[in-house]
Structures are given as structure tokens and as C-alpha cells.
Write an enzyme that holds these catalytic residues in place. Structure first.
Site, PDB file in Angstrom:
ATOM      1  N   TYR A 165     -16.836 -35.765   3.748  1.00 28.08           N
ATOM      2  CA  TYR A 165     -17.339 -34.464   4.203  1.00 28.08           C
ATOM      3  C   TYR A 165     -18.633 -34.642   5.018  1.00 28.08           C
ATOM      4  O   TYR A 165     -18.822 -33.999   6.056  1.00 28.08           O
ATOM      5  CB  TYR A 165     -17.576 -33.603   2.959  1.00 28.08           C
ATOM      6  CG  TYR A 165     -18.038 -32.193   3.196  1.00 28.08           C
ATOM      7  CD1 TYR A 165     -17.181 -31.221   3.710  1.00 28.08           C
ATOM      8  CD2 TYR A 165     -19.342 -31.814   2.862  1.00 28.08           C
ATOM      9  CE1 TYR A 165     -17.614 -29.909   3.888  1.00 28.08           C
ATOM     10  CE2 TYR A 165     -19.779 -30.513   3.033  1.00 28.08           C
ATOM     11  CZ  TYR A 165     -18.910 -29.558   3.555  1.00 28.08           C
ATOM     12  OH  TYR A 165     -19.341 -28.266   3.734  1.00 28.08           O
ATOM     13  N   LYS A 169     -18.995 -33.445   8.748  1.00 31.76           N
ATOM     14  CA  LYS A 169     -19.918 -32.346   9.057  1.00 31.76           C
ATOM     15  C   LYS A 169     -20.981 -32.766  10.066  1.00 31.76           C
ATOM     16  O   LYS A 169     -21.364 -31.977  10.930  1.00 31.76           O
ATOM     17  CB  LYS A 169     -20.574 -31.820   7.766  1.00 31.76           C
ATOM     18  CG  LYS A 169     -19.663 -30.961   6.929  1.00 31.76           C
ATOM     19  CD  LYS A 169     -18.866 -29.982   7.761  1.00 31.76           C
ATOM     20  CE  LYS A 169     -18.908 -28.560   7.325  1.00 31.76           C
ATOM     21  NZ  LYS A 169     -18.054 -27.680   8.160  1.00 31.76           N
TER      22      LYS A 169
END
Ligand code: NAD
Length: 306
Positions: A165, A169
Site C-alpha cells: 500500500y 500510495k
């Protein structure tokens, strides 16, 4: 515009992942201020499993019940073209794209499977790319576009158990910074936010009393300002936003150390100057590679080491 209600009449706003959480708050807000809204959501779990039309449909119903204009789209964000076409077919244009859809597959790096990595990249990186890619020609042609991307503190600073993640991101920062540069002359302004808000994503990791002070609606004002036509210059910026607090972030460069030919470019020569490498007492705030090249040019003009 200060003090006035911002409105988005005749504009079309596409919000990905608008079936819940932050995306739902954005969709409801823009519709309440006159925009045509495409409520995209494939309706899966927060881990990216399953799907269905109910999540997007409910938000559309809520908007219409309040007198607003919205249509649902149930595509996966990797089908960005279909999502943007929903805007074009229903409203004839797209003015704002909010790349918001997201999932989590939290797991320690040691235990991570390729599937956990790939799925996160697919939704956050490829999905955001596909939606922006499909909107871009319309933005360029009409010389107007507002893109809001979504990063995360996990991407900016790292976060235990979230390396997939975090990587995905932070990609949104580089992606948005470049689009901001490419879009500028077409009046396409692109910014990236790192929100923190109560949603099903955070429900399992934060206590209710904390979540109560992190309402998704409280993120809306920043997105609203960045996405509004009255924003004529804010682009390529990164913002942290949550709990009512909003602040811009930027890169900071330390004073640095310069190795010169007479240092013979050895690791030992670098070690002697290491303090300078991490000396932030005279910081600079670079915004592009040209800043670094300028710095080098100046440094080359310095007299050689004594
Ligand atoms: P959420 O789970 O409530 O909302 C995300 C929505 O995206 C869901 O409705 C989901 O169905 C949808 N979605 C997921 N994959 C999709 C796909 N492939 N195609 C279309 N829709 C899809 O979570 P949220 O907290 O509202 O998160 C919104 C965004 O903010 C995400 O990008 C998330 O990574 C980011 N974010 C949230 C926080 C936070 O504190 N909530 C912090 C940092 C970043």
C-alpha cells in the site's frame, strides 16, 4: 471567492470509489453544490473481494432524493475508459476527476504474497492511471481540468505491514507531480491529498472516540477548494488532511556535501563531509530536477578545497 459558497453548476465530477467513506462524502458534497456526479464503485470488500451495484446505487439514490444529479458506474477503476465514458454519455463532459478508490491488503513483508502486492498495484496505481488517462484528452481539449489524487501517510512515511500500500500510495505523488507539470498550460491542475478519516478502512485500527473526530466530511473542504474553478494556481501540491486540519507538505533538502575532483571521489572523502549531507540547518525546498542542476552549477563555481 472567500466567504462565498463554492458551486459547481454545469460541471461534471467523477469520483471513484464513491460508494462509501471519503468518496461518498465528496460525491454528496459536489452534487449538493450543483455538479453532475458520476458515482463509481465496484462495491467490493475493503480487501478488494467481491462486488456489486448496491454501494454506488445507494449514494446515487441519496443524491437524487436531495434533488441532486448523479449516475452510478460499477466498473473497476482499471476500466477507467468506461468510467469516464459514463460522464461523457450522461453529461457530455468531465471537469473534475477524484481518484479515490482504494483497498488494503495489509500483511508483513515477510508473509506477503504476490497477489497482495499485485492487487494493490492494480487498484491504486493502474486504476488511477487508467481513469486519469481517459479524462486527459477531454481536459486538454476544453483547457480545463481538476485532478485530485489520493496518497496516504503510509506512502509518505512508511507503515508497518503496508509495504504494498505504501509503494502504491506514494506512486500517486510522483504521478500527480508530473501531471501537474504537463497539465499546467492546459489549465489542468493536479493535486494530491493524504487524508485521514473514519471509514471501513480505519474502523478496525482506531477506537470509536478517535474516529468520531475524523469525519470524512471534514476532508471535503480541501477537495472542494482544489477542484473549484476559483483555484487558478494551486497545482502539484501535497496536502495532509484530517480531523479538520489541513496542511501542505514539501520536500526539504539538506545543505549537502560536494565532492570535488581533488577529493578523489572516494567513500572516505564523503565520510569526512557526512555532517553536511544531513545538515538541515540551511534547508532548501526543491520542486524539480532543475533546482538540483542549478545547485550543482553554483557549487562548481566554488573555489577548490583548501
Ligand atoms: P473505503 O473503503 O470506505 O472506500 C473506498 C471505496 O473504493 C469503497 O467503496 C470500494 O468499494 C471502492 N473501490 C475499491 N476498489 C475499487 C475498484 N477497483 N474500482 C472501483 N471502486 C473501488 O475507504 P476510504 O477510507 O474512504 O478510502 C478512500 C481513499 O482514501 C483510498 O484511496 C484510501 O487508500 C485513501 N486513504 C484513506 C485514509 C483513511 O484514513 N480513511 C487514509 C489514507 C488514505
Amino acid at each position: 471567492m472567500a466567504g462565498q459558497e463554492l458551486r459547481y453548476d454545469d460541471q461534471t465530477v467523477v469520483v471513484t470509489g464513491a460508494g462509501g467513506g471519503l468518496g461518498k462524502s465528496y460525491a454528496i458534497f459536489f452534487a449538493s453544490r450543483g455538479a453532475n456526479v458520476v458515482v463509481n464503485d465496484l462495491g467490493g470488500s475493503f480487501k478488494g473481494e467481491g462486488g456489486g451495484s448496491a454501494a454506488a446505487d445507494k449514494v446515487v439514490e441519496e443524491i437524487r432524493a436531495a434533488g441532486g444529479k448523479a449516475v452510478a458506474n460499477y466498473d473497476d477503476v482499471v476500466n477507467g475508459e468506461a468510467i469516464i465514458q459514463t460522464a461523457i454519455q450522461n453529461y457530455g463532459r468531465i471537469d473534475v476527476l477524484i481518484n479515490n478508490a482504494g483497498i488494503l491488503r495489509d500483511i508483513s513483508f515477510k508473509n506477503m504474497k504476490d497477489q497482495d502486492w499485485d492487487l494493490i498495484m492494480k487498484v491504486h496505481v493502474i486504476g488511477a492511471y487508467k481513469c486519469a488517462r481517459a479524462a486527459w484528452p477531454y481536459f486538454r481539449k476544453q483547457k480545463y481540468g481538476r485532478l485530485i489524487s489520493t496518497t496516504s501517510a503510509a506512502g509518505l512515511f512508511g507503515s508497518f505491514g503496508q509495504c504494498n500500500y505504501s509503494a502504491a500510495k506514494l506512486s500517486q505523488v510522483g504521478f500527480t507531480e508530473t501531471l501537474a507539470k504537463e497539465g499546467l498550460k492546459y489549465n489542468i491542475l493536479c493535486n494530491v491529498i493524504a487524508p485521514i478519516a473514519a471509514s471501513r478502512m480505519t474502523a478496525t485500527v482506531m477506537p470509536p472516540e478517535v474516529l468520531d473526530n475524523l469525519r470524512p466530511e471534514w476532508v471535503v473542504p480541501l477537495v472542494a477548494v482544489l477542484a473549484h474553478p476559483s483555484n487558478e494556481s494551486e497545482t502539484g501540491s501535497i496536502f495532509e488532511v484530517g480531523g479538520g486540519h489541513m496542511a501542505k507538505l514539501r520536500w526539504e533538502r539538506a545543505k549537502g556535501a560536494l565532492l570535488r575532483a581533488d577529493d578523489s571521489f572516494t567513500p572516505a572523502a564523503l565520510l569526512k563531509k557526512w555532517d553536511g549531507v544531513s545538515d538541515f540547518s540551511e534547508p532548501e525546498y526543491p520542486t524539480g530536477v532543475a533546482d538540483f542542476m542549478g545547485l550543482l552549477e553554483q557549487a562548481q563555481k566554488l573555489p577548490p578545497n583548501p
